[in-house]
Design a protein around this motif. Structure first.
Motif, PDB file in Angstrom:
ATOM      1  N   ARG A 241      50.826  47.462  27.614  1.00 37.52           N
ATOM      2  CA  ARG A 241      50.462  48.449  26.592  1.00 37.52           C
ATOM      3  C   ARG A 241      50.608  47.869  25.184  1.00 37.52           C
ATOM      4  N   ALA A 242      51.638  47.050  24.999  1.00 39.31           N
ATOM      5  CA  ALA A 242      51.898  46.468  23.682  1.00 39.31           C
ATOM      6  C   ALA A 242      50.828  45.472  23.253  1.00 39.31           C
ATOM      7  N   LEU A 243      50.010  44.981  24.204  1.00 42.26           N
ATOM      8  CA  LEU A 243      49.017  43.948  23.901  1.00 42.26           C
ATOM      9  C   LEU A 243      47.580  44.463  23.915  1.00 42.26           C
ATOM     10  N   ILE A 244      47.393  45.744  24.159  1.00 43.59           N
ATOM     11  CA  ILE A 244      46.048  46.293  24.321  1.00 43.59           C
ATOM     12  C   ILE A 244      45.149  45.952  23.134  1.00 43.59           C
ATOM     13  N   ASN A 245      45.667  46.106  21.922  1.00 39.08           N
ATOM     14  CA  ASN A 245      44.844  45.878  20.731  1.00 39.08           C
ATOM     15  C   ASN A 245      44.549  44.403  20.471  1.00 39.08           C
ATOM     16  N   ASP A 246      45.211  43.507  21.203  1.00 40.19           N
ATOM     17  CA  ASP A 246      44.984  42.069  21.034  1.00 40.19           C
ATOM     18  C   ASP A 246      43.892  41.538  21.952  1.00 40.19           C
ATOM     19  N   CYS A 247      43.448  42.349  22.914  1.00 37.63           N
ATOM     20  CA  CYS A 247      42.354  41.930  23.783  1.00 37.63           C
ATOM     21  C   CYS A 247      41.035  41.981  23.004  1.00 37.63           C
ATOM     22  N   LYS A 248      40.120  41.082  23.341  1.00 42.05           N
ATOM     23  CA  LYS A 248      38.850  41.011  22.626  1.00 42.05           C
ATOM     24  C   LYS A 248      38.015  42.264  22.832  1.00 42.05           C
ATOM     25  N   PHE A 249      38.012  42.791  24.073  1.00 44.01           N
ATOM     26  CA  PHE A 249      37.149  43.926  24.386  1.00 44.01           C
ATOM     27  C   PHE A 249      37.955  45.214  24.522  1.00 44.01           C
ATOM     28  N   ARG A 250      37.443  46.271  23.898  1.00 39.41           N
ATOM     29  CA  ARG A 250      38.045  47.588  24.069  1.00 39.41           C
ATOM     30  C   ARG A 250      37.837  48.038  25.517  1.00 39.41           C
ATOM     31  N   GLY A 251      38.867  48.624  26.109  1.00 33.74           N
ATOM     32  CA  GLY A 251      38.773  49.035  27.507  1.00 33.74           C
ATOM     33  C   GLY A 251      38.934  47.884  28.474  1.00 33.74           C
ATOM     34  N   CYS A 252      39.529  46.797  28.014  1.00 32.24           N
ATOM     35  CA  CYS A 252      39.752  45.618  28.861  1.00 32.24           C
ATOM     36  C   CYS A 252      40.590  46.003  30.080  1.00 32.24           C
ATOM     37  N   THR A 253      40.144  45.573  31.251  1.00 28.29           N
ATOM     38  CA  THR A 253      40.899  45.872  32.477  1.00 28.29           C
ATOM     39  C   THR A 253      41.901  44.773  32.804  1.00 28.29           C
ATOM     40  N   HIS A 254      41.877  43.688  32.007  1.00 28.53           N
ATOM     41  CA  HIS A 254      42.805  42.559  32.176  1.00 28.53           C
ATOM     42  C   HIS A 254      42.629  41.857  33.523  1.00 28.53           C
ATOM     43  N   THR A 255      41.397  41.842  33.999  1.00 33.33           N
ATOM     44  CA  THR A 255      41.128  41.164  35.277  1.00 33.33           C
ATOM     45  C   THR A 255      40.118  40.023  35.121  1.00 33.33           C
ATOM     46  N   GLU A 257      37.792  39.862  32.089  1.00 37.65           N
ATOM     47  CA  GLU A 257      37.272  39.747  30.734  1.00 37.65           C
ATOM     48  C   GLU A 257      37.802  38.496  30.014  1.00 37.65           C
ATOM     49  N   PRO A 258      36.951  37.843  29.197  1.00 41.26           N
ATOM     50  CA  PRO A 258      37.428  36.685  28.421  1.00 41.26           C
ATOM     51  C   PRO A 258      38.325  37.120  27.267  1.00 41.26           C
ATOM     52  N   LYS A 259      39.156  36.191  26.821  1.00 35.25           N
ATOM     53  CA  LYS A 259      40.069  36.411  25.702  1.00 35.25           C
ATOM     54  C   LYS A 259      40.896  37.685  25.899  1.00 35.25           C
ATOM     55  N   CYS A 260      41.460  37.805  27.094  1.00 31.37           N
ATOM     56  CA  CYS A 260      42.333  38.939  27.433  1.00 31.37           C
ATOM     57  C   CYS A 260      43.768  38.566  27.085  1.00 31.37           C
ATOM     58  N   ALA A 261      44.381  39.323  26.190  1.00 33.93           N
ATOM     59  CA  ALA A 261      45.745  39.023  25.734  1.00 33.93           C
ATOM     60  C   ALA A 261      46.766  39.171  26.854  1.00 33.93           C
ATOM     61  N   ILE A 271      54.669  37.691  30.446  1.00 32.64           N
ATOM     62  CA  ILE A 271      54.584  38.860  31.323  1.00 32.64           C
ATOM     63  C   ILE A 271      54.791  38.370  32.751  1.00 32.64           C
ATOM     64  N   SER A 272      55.617  39.083  33.488  1.00 31.24           N
ATOM     65  CA  SER A 272      55.923  38.713  34.872  1.00 31.24           C
ATOM     66  C   SER A 272      54.653  38.659  35.721  1.00 31.24           C
ATOM     67  N   SER A 273      54.483  37.554  36.450  1.00 34.56           N
ATOM     68  CA  SER A 273      53.314  37.412  37.324  1.00 34.56           C
ATOM     69  C   SER A 273      53.341  38.431  38.461  1.00 34.56           C
ATOM     70  N   SER A 274      54.535  38.791  38.933  1.00 29.88           N
ATOM     71  CA  SER A 274      54.621  39.778  40.019  1.00 29.88           C
ATOM     72  C   SER A 274      54.240  41.168  39.520  1.00 29.88           C
ATOM     73  N   ARG A 275      54.651  41.500  38.297  1.00 30.86           N
ATOM     74  CA  ARG A 275      54.263  42.785  37.714  1.00 30.86           C
ATOM     75  C   ARG A 275      52.741  42.828  37.513  1.00 30.86           C
ATOM     76  N   TYR A 276      52.178  41.732  37.035  1.00 29.54           N
ATOM     77  CA  TYR A 276      50.730  41.684  36.828  1.00 29.54           C
ATOM     78  C   TYR A 276      49.995  41.797  38.173  1.00 29.54           C
ATOM     79  N   LYS A 277      50.514  41.112  39.189  1.00 31.64           N
ATOM     80  CA  LYS A 277      49.909  41.194  40.520  1.00 31.64           C
ATOM     81  C   LYS A 277      49.895  42.639  41.013  1.00 31.64           C
ATOM     82  N   HIS A 278      51.002  43.350  40.810  1.00 34.83           N
ATOM     83  CA  HIS A 278      51.074  44.751  41.231  1.00 34.83           C
ATOM     84  C   HIS A 278      50.097  45.608  40.428  1.00 34.83           C
ATOM     85  N   TYR A 279      49.958  45.312  39.142  1.00 33.67           N
ATOM     86  CA  TYR A 279      48.991  46.038  38.313  1.00 33.67           C
ATOM     87  C   TYR A 279      47.588  45.910  38.909  1.00 33.67           C
ATOM     88  N   VAL A 280      47.193  44.700  39.275  1.00 35.23           N
ATOM     89  CA  VAL A 280      45.858  44.471  39.848  1.00 35.23           C
ATOM     90  C   VAL A 280      45.709  45.209  41.173  1.00 35.23           C
TER      91      VAL A 280
END
Length: 293
Positions: A241-255, A257-261, A271-280
């Protein structure tokens, strides 16, 4: 008319606390037509001729509500996860945290049965604790056998409505008994064959502990995402949530998209890789559910 809080719901009755009194009530006849289901934790208007013959007339607006366990107006969730017997399930913990975040409830993570860990497991758990503390969560290590961490929990209960949640067999009822021995809540050992606990708690009830109200709830091992949209999932992971505004595209799904913060932070181990894996995994589960409906 009078006001009170539902502290127990059982067999069609609602037990409403009003000061020193608890009144047994039934729901108003038109609640079903209005699709209203009173929940433990609800502030309600009621009328009663005596202590065992009352009616809940109105349910006041809730600040939040959980489906499993069914409870309303919660300030904090004490998420109890054992590090052994059953083994620590971080995917389930993250799923709980998503639901807690979505309902604007403050989480307190308790890793229970710390006394069962050998030195190798303790080291692993210490690393996991650091991982969740970096996100901003409060994490306590507890053991009801050695009373490890029990004293640290007490201040969190005062003046709060807390729900104790987690899968069966992790020691929720044992934790409450350690906090308030007079409760004598039934506990059972986990099934070694199934690797999970028996449901010793069969209903939700608010208990007076340490100047607050604490709900003992039935244990469960799965949660769905019916009330969470795919685009809202990021907001349930504070570090993302803290990095949402740093992603290049609004509505980035973080999966993809290029230049995803967020993905850059995962690659940089911020950011923990296990937490990110669970997010996906959760994102895919939400999308699959929406397609089915």
């Amino acid at each position: 008319m009078a006001e009170g809080r539902i502290i127990k719901a059982l067999s069609g009755f609602y037990y409403v606390a009003d000061g020193e009194n608890t009144i047994q009530c039934r729901g108003r006849g038109n609640f079903r037509k209005r699709k209203i289901t009173p929940l433990v934790g609800d502030i309600v208007e009621y009328e009663a001729e005596n202590m065992t013959d009352g009616y809940v007339l109105e349910v006041y607006e809730r600040k939040n509500a959980l489906i499993r366990p069914p409870i309303a107006n919660v300030d904090q969730a004490i998420l109890v996860f054992s590090i052994k017997e059953p083994d620590l399930n971080l995917q389930l913990l993250d799923k709980f945290l998503v639901h807690i975040e979505a309902n604007d409830i403050e989480p307190l993570i308790c890793f229970s049965k710390y006394d069962l860990a050998d030195e190798t497991l303790k080291h692993q758990v210490d690393e996991i604790v650091k991982q969740y503390e970096q996100v901003g969560y409060t994490v306590l290590l507890t053991s009801t056998i050695e009373e490890e961490g029990i004293k640290k929990i007490r201040p969190f209960l005062t003046n709060n409505i807390s729900v104790v949640a987690g899968q069966s067999g992790v020691g929720k009822s044992s934790l409450l008994n350690a906090l308030e021995p007079s409760l004598h809540i039934e506990t059972n050992n986990i099934s070694m064959h199934l690797g999970r606990g028996k449901h010793t708690t069969r209903h939700v009830e608010l208990l007076q502990i340490e100047g607050g109200l604490v709900a003992d709830t039935p244990g469960f091992s799965s949660l769905d995402f019916h009330n969470i949209e795919a685009e809202d999932l990021t907001y349930c992971f504070p570090e993302m949530r803290a990095l949402i505004n740093d992603c290049k595209f609004r509505g980035c799904t973080h999966t993809q998209e290029p230049k995803c913060a967020v993905r850059e932070a995962v690659e940089g181990e911020k950011i923990s890789s296990s937490r990110y894996k669970h997010y996906v995994e959760f994102l895919q589960e939400i999308k699959s559910q929406k397609r089915r409906y």
